[in-house]
Write a protein that holds these residues in place. Structure first.
Motif, PDB file in Angstrom:
ATOM      1  N   PHE A  67      39.253  54.471 -21.391  1.00  0.00           N
ATOM      2  CA  PHE A  67      39.766  54.020 -19.855  1.00  0.00           C
ATOM      3  C   PHE A  67      40.468  55.231 -19.355  1.00  0.00           C
ATOM      4  O   PHE A  67      40.148  55.690 -18.379  1.00  0.00           O
ATOM      5  CB  PHE A  67      40.490  52.758 -19.894  1.00  0.00           C
ATOM      6  N   ILE A  68      41.482  55.694 -20.065  1.00  0.00           N
ATOM      7  CA  ILE A  68      42.168  56.826 -19.835  1.00  0.00           C
ATOM      8  C   ILE A  68      41.467  58.208 -19.483  1.00  0.00           C
ATOM      9  O   ILE A  68      41.591  58.828 -18.394  1.00  0.00           O
ATOM     10  CB  ILE A  68      43.529  57.148 -20.538  1.00  0.00           C
ATOM     11  N   SER A  69      40.736  58.340 -20.345  1.00  0.00           N
ATOM     12  CA  SER A  69      39.678  59.509 -20.324  1.00  0.00           C
ATOM     13  C   SER A  69      38.869  59.679 -19.112  1.00  0.00           C
ATOM     14  O   SER A  69      38.632  60.743 -18.453  1.00  0.00           O
ATOM     15  CB  SER A  69      38.770  59.775 -21.706  1.00  0.00           C
ATOM     16  N   ASP A  70      38.168  58.481 -18.878  1.00  0.00           N
ATOM     17  CA  ASP A  70      37.424  58.259 -17.736  1.00  0.00           C
ATOM     18  C   ASP A  70      38.180  58.240 -16.418  1.00  0.00           C
ATOM     19  O   ASP A  70      37.669  59.114 -15.344  1.00  0.00           O
ATOM     20  CB  ASP A  70      36.484  57.102 -17.688  1.00  0.00           C
ATOM     21  N   LEU A  71      39.136  57.610 -16.255  1.00  0.00           N
ATOM     22  CA  LEU A  71      40.065  57.681 -15.189  1.00  0.00           C
ATOM     23  C   LEU A  71      40.618  58.827 -14.712  1.00  0.00           C
ATOM     24  O   LEU A  71      40.717  59.302 -13.626  1.00  0.00           O
ATOM     25  CB  LEU A  71      41.140  56.813 -15.348  1.00  0.00           C
ATOM     26  N   SER A  72      41.327  59.660 -16.001  1.00  0.00           N
ATOM     27  CA  SER A  72      41.829  60.839 -15.613  1.00  0.00           C
ATOM     28  C   SER A  72      41.082  61.991 -15.000  1.00  0.00           C
ATOM     29  O   SER A  72      40.990  62.685 -14.345  1.00  0.00           O
ATOM     30  CB  SER A  72      42.557  61.345 -16.792  1.00  0.00           C
ATOM     31  N   ARG A  73      39.466  61.919 -15.450  1.00  0.00           N
ATOM     32  CA  ARG A  73      38.485  62.811 -14.960  1.00  0.00           C
ATOM     33  C   ARG A  73      38.351  62.466 -13.758  1.00  0.00           C
ATOM     34  O   ARG A  73      38.095  63.266 -12.572  1.00  0.00           O
ATOM     35  CB  ARG A  73      37.270  62.752 -15.727  1.00  0.00           C
ATOM     36  N   ALA A  74      38.185  61.253 -13.355  1.00  0.00           N
ATOM     37  CA  ALA A  74      38.005  60.797 -11.851  1.00  0.00           C
ATOM     38  C   ALA A  74      38.970  61.115 -10.735  1.00  0.00           C
ATOM     39  O   ALA A  74      38.750  61.618  -9.799  1.00  0.00           O
ATOM     40  CB  ALA A  74      37.656  59.312 -11.753  1.00  0.00           C
ATOM     41  N   LEU A  75      40.157  61.080 -11.242  1.00  0.00           N
ATOM     42  CA  LEU A  75      41.455  61.672 -10.599  1.00  0.00           C
ATOM     43  C   LEU A  75      41.347  62.878 -10.298  1.00  0.00           C
ATOM     44  O   LEU A  75      41.680  63.389  -9.395  1.00  0.00           O
ATOM     45  CB  LEU A  75      42.830  61.117 -11.247  1.00  0.00           C
ATOM     46  N   LEU A  76      41.005  63.725 -11.326  1.00  0.00           N
ATOM     47  CA  LEU A  76      40.971  65.220 -10.927  1.00  0.00           C
ATOM     48  C   LEU A  76      39.811  65.785 -10.027  1.00  0.00           C
ATOM     49  O   LEU A  76      40.066  66.609  -9.455  1.00  0.00           O
ATOM     50  CB  LEU A  76      40.526  65.813 -12.499  1.00  0.00           C
ATOM     51  N   ILE A  77      38.817  64.918  -9.917  1.00  0.00           N
ATOM     52  CA  ILE A  77      37.842  65.026  -8.922  1.00  0.00           C
ATOM     53  C   ILE A  77      38.159  64.816  -7.601  1.00  0.00           C
ATOM     54  O   ILE A  77      38.172  65.332  -6.618  1.00  0.00           O
ATOM     55  CB  ILE A  77      36.457  64.323  -9.373  1.00  0.00           C
ATOM     56  N   ALA A  93      39.821  73.250 -16.958  1.00  0.00           N
ATOM     57  CA  ALA A  93      40.489  72.962 -18.228  1.00  0.00           C
ATOM     58  C   ALA A  93      41.047  71.518 -18.372  1.00  0.00           C
ATOM     59  O   ALA A  93      40.935  70.989 -19.598  1.00  0.00           O
ATOM     60  CB  ALA A  93      41.744  73.913 -18.077  1.00  0.00           C
ATOM     61  N   LEU A  94      41.667  70.989 -17.514  1.00  0.00           N
ATOM     62  CA  LEU A  94      42.349  69.706 -17.465  1.00  0.00           C
ATOM     63  C   LEU A  94      40.945  68.747 -17.808  1.00  0.00           C
ATOM     64  O   LEU A  94      41.164  67.653 -18.420  1.00  0.00           O
ATOM     65  CB  LEU A  94      42.983  69.479 -16.256  1.00  0.00           C
ATOM     66  N   PHE A  95      39.854  69.063 -17.038  1.00  0.00           N
ATOM     67  CA  PHE A  95      38.618  68.131 -17.168  1.00  0.00           C
ATOM     68  C   PHE A  95      38.188  68.368 -18.886  1.00  0.00           C
ATOM     69  O   PHE A  95      37.917  67.165 -19.284  1.00  0.00           O
ATOM     70  CB  PHE A  95      37.503  68.627 -16.210  1.00  0.00           C
ATOM     71  N   GLY A  96      38.229  69.459 -19.271  1.00  0.00           N
ATOM     72  CA  GLY A  96      37.805  69.415 -20.587  1.00  0.00           C
ATOM     73  C   GLY A  96      38.801  68.939 -21.550  1.00  0.00           C
ATOM     74  O   GLY A  96      38.291  68.439 -22.752  1.00  0.00           O
ATOM     75  N   ILE A  97      40.077  68.935 -21.492  1.00  0.00           N
ATOM     76  CA  ILE A  97      41.065  68.164 -22.314  1.00  0.00           C
ATOM     77  C   ILE A  97      40.802  66.574 -21.972  1.00  0.00           C
ATOM     78  O   ILE A  97      40.859  66.040 -23.301  1.00  0.00           O
ATOM     79  CB  ILE A  97      42.368  68.584 -21.775  1.00  0.00           C
ATOM     80  N   ALA A  98      40.526  66.142 -20.977  1.00  0.00           N
ATOM     81  CA  ALA A  98      40.333  64.676 -21.008  1.00  0.00           C
ATOM     82  C   ALA A  98      38.965  64.369 -21.687  1.00  0.00           C
ATOM     83  O   ALA A  98      38.951  63.296 -22.316  1.00  0.00           O
ATOM     84  CB  ALA A  98      40.186  64.240 -19.419  1.00  0.00           C
ATOM     85  N   ASP A  99      38.065  65.106 -21.419  1.00  0.00           N
ATOM     86  CA  ASP A  99      36.780  64.912 -22.147  1.00  0.00           C
ATOM     87  C   ASP A  99      36.587  64.891 -23.511  1.00  0.00           C
ATOM     88  O   ASP A  99      35.871  64.201 -24.096  1.00  0.00           O
ATOM     89  CB  ASP A  99      35.559  65.857 -21.451  1.00  0.00           C
ATOM     90  N   ALA A 101      33.452  54.052 -12.262  1.00  0.00           N
ATOM     91  CA  ALA A 101      32.498  53.013 -12.700  1.00  0.00           C
ATOM     92  C   ALA A 101      32.685  52.858 -14.106  1.00  0.00           C
ATOM     93  O   ALA A 101      32.687  51.687 -14.562  1.00  0.00           O
ATOM     94  CB  ALA A 101      31.095  52.970 -12.128  1.00  0.00           C
ATOM     95  N   ALA A 102      32.623  53.905 -14.816  1.00  0.00           N
ATOM     96  CA  ALA A 102      32.714  54.048 -16.109  1.00  0.00           C
ATOM     97  C   ALA A 102      33.898  53.475 -16.791  1.00  0.00           C
ATOM     98  O   ALA A 102      33.971  52.613 -17.792  1.00  0.00           O
ATOM     99  CB  ALA A 102      32.725  55.320 -16.904  1.00  0.00           C
ATOM    100  N   VAL A 148      36.110  51.580 -15.218  1.00  0.00           N
ATOM    101  CA  VAL A 148      36.060  49.976 -14.998  1.00  0.00           C
ATOM    102  C   VAL A 148      35.342  49.172 -15.861  1.00  0.00           C
ATOM    103  O   VAL A 148      35.964  48.053 -16.285  1.00  0.00           O
ATOM    104  CB  VAL A 148      35.585  49.863 -13.464  1.00  0.00           C
ATOM    105  N   THR A 149      34.129  49.700 -16.286  1.00  0.00           N
ATOM    106  CA  THR A 149      33.393  49.039 -17.358  1.00  0.00           C
ATOM    107  C   THR A 149      34.093  48.716 -18.581  1.00  0.00           C
ATOM    108  O   THR A 149      34.154  47.827 -19.105  1.00  0.00           O
ATOM    109  CB  THR A 149      32.024  49.835 -17.311  1.00  0.00           C
ATOM    110  N   VAL A 150      34.768  50.132 -18.806  1.00  0.00           N
ATOM    111  CA  VAL A 150      35.420  49.988 -20.143  1.00  0.00           C
ATOM    112  C   VAL A 150      36.462  48.960 -20.388  1.00  0.00           C
ATOM    113  O   VAL A 150      36.544  48.403 -21.322  1.00  0.00           O
ATOM    114  CB  VAL A 150      35.648  51.536 -20.497  1.00  0.00           C
ATOM    115  N   ILE A 151      37.287  48.920 -19.474  1.00  0.00           N
ATOM    116  CA  ILE A 151      38.259  48.018 -19.437  1.00  0.00           C
ATOM    117  C   ILE A 151      38.058  46.469 -19.780  1.00  0.00           C
ATOM    118  O   ILE A 151      39.248  45.826 -20.239  1.00  0.00           O
ATOM    119  CB  ILE A 151      39.157  48.195 -17.990  1.00  0.00           C
ATOM    120  N   PHE A 152      36.791  46.274 -19.565  1.00  0.00           N
ATOM    121  CA  PHE A 152      36.446  44.569 -19.813  1.00  0.00           C
ATOM    122  C   PHE A 152      35.979  44.742 -21.114  1.00  0.00           C
ATOM    123  O   PHE A 152      35.616  43.384 -21.639  1.00  0.00           O
ATOM    124  CB  PHE A 152      35.359  44.468 -18.726  1.00  0.00           C
TER     125      PHE A 152
END
Length: 249
Positions: A86-96, A118-124, A188-189, A191-195
């Motif tokens: 969840f943190i990985s997907d959310l942090s990448r969305a926030l970077l965008i 670089a930050l995107f690659g770290i989260a990914d 969306a990814a 939010v889906t994962v958190i459930f």
């Protein structure tokens, strides 16, 4: 008789709520990464046609991801996998979102793209190991092969579908549109994962994270196959970027 009853109680793979959520999250997350990446590459070319910056964008996104994949596996083994994903997907969305703000302010520069990449690659780096380790937790043992094939399918079609979708969106909606779609996909990814609902893990871990990390790097350094694949990947990507920079002139 008990074994027969237990077998009948196994939930079909596509009716397994947890796996379905994980699969849907992967369908959004993996292509979303490539939609962002193709958008960032074309935006870089529109800002500066210097091949140095284009190469720096690739290395900024790839090197942290490559170096931290081992750390991503360690984190996946030790912490709540759903939360990490969840943190990985959310942090990448926030970077965008940050990139979109810079675009709307007309303040984006080549170095902004490199830093965000670089930050995107770290989260990914934490996404892929967690998805792989989550799959056996939400499926029965006899369903793993089929479940893994579904997850791998999303990983294999994403490098084709993601750039195709991203290129189309750039032509139709422009850079703000393509990054908005990538952001929505990653949101969306997340939010889906958190459930996803997981049972508490009871397996104790003896070794420290630092010991696991050192062992992972030692194994990769000793394994000629891994070194060959990494070296070949760097060469192919460098050659591809070199050709792109040459053709863009």
């Amino acid at each position: 008789m008990d074994a027969v009853v237990q077998e009948k109680q196994v939930i079909p793979i596509l009716k397994n709520r947890n796996f379905l959520l994980l699969f849907i999250g992967s369908l959004f997350s993996a292509p979303g990464y490539y939609v962002y990446l193709i958008g960032a590459e074309w935006l870089m070319l529109s800002l500066n046609d210097n091949r140095f910056y284009f190469g720096m964008l690739f290395f900024a996104a790839s090197i942290p991801r490559l170096l931290l994949l081992t750390m991503g596996g360690i984190v996946a083994d030790r912490y709540n996998k759903r939360t990490v994903l969840f943190i990985s997907d959310l942090s990448r969305a926030l970077l965008i979102v940050i990139l979109l703000v810079l675009l709307y302010l007309d303040a984006v520069s080549a170095w902004h793209l490199i830093g965000l990449a670089a930050l995107f690659g770290i989260a990914d780096a934490f996404s892929y190991p967690v998805i792989n380790s989550l799959t056996p937790m939400v499926l029965e043992e006899n369903q793993l092969q089929r479940g893994n094939s579904f997850i791998q399918m999303t990983m294999q079609i994403s490098p084709i579908f993601g750039p195709a979708l991203g290129g189309t969106l750039i032509a139709v909606l422009g850079f703000k549109g393509v990054f908005t779609v990538a952001c929505v996909m990653l949101l969306a990814a997340s939010v889906t994962v958190i459930f996803i609902r997981l049972k508490p893990e009871e397996t104790p871990i003896v070794s420290s994270p630092w010991e696991d990390l050192k062992e992972g790097y030692r194994y990769a350094r000793r394994n000629r196959l891994i070194l060959s694949i990494v070296s070949m990947g760097f060469f192919i990507n460098w050659y591809t970027n070199h050709c792109k920079g040459y053709l863009s002139k």
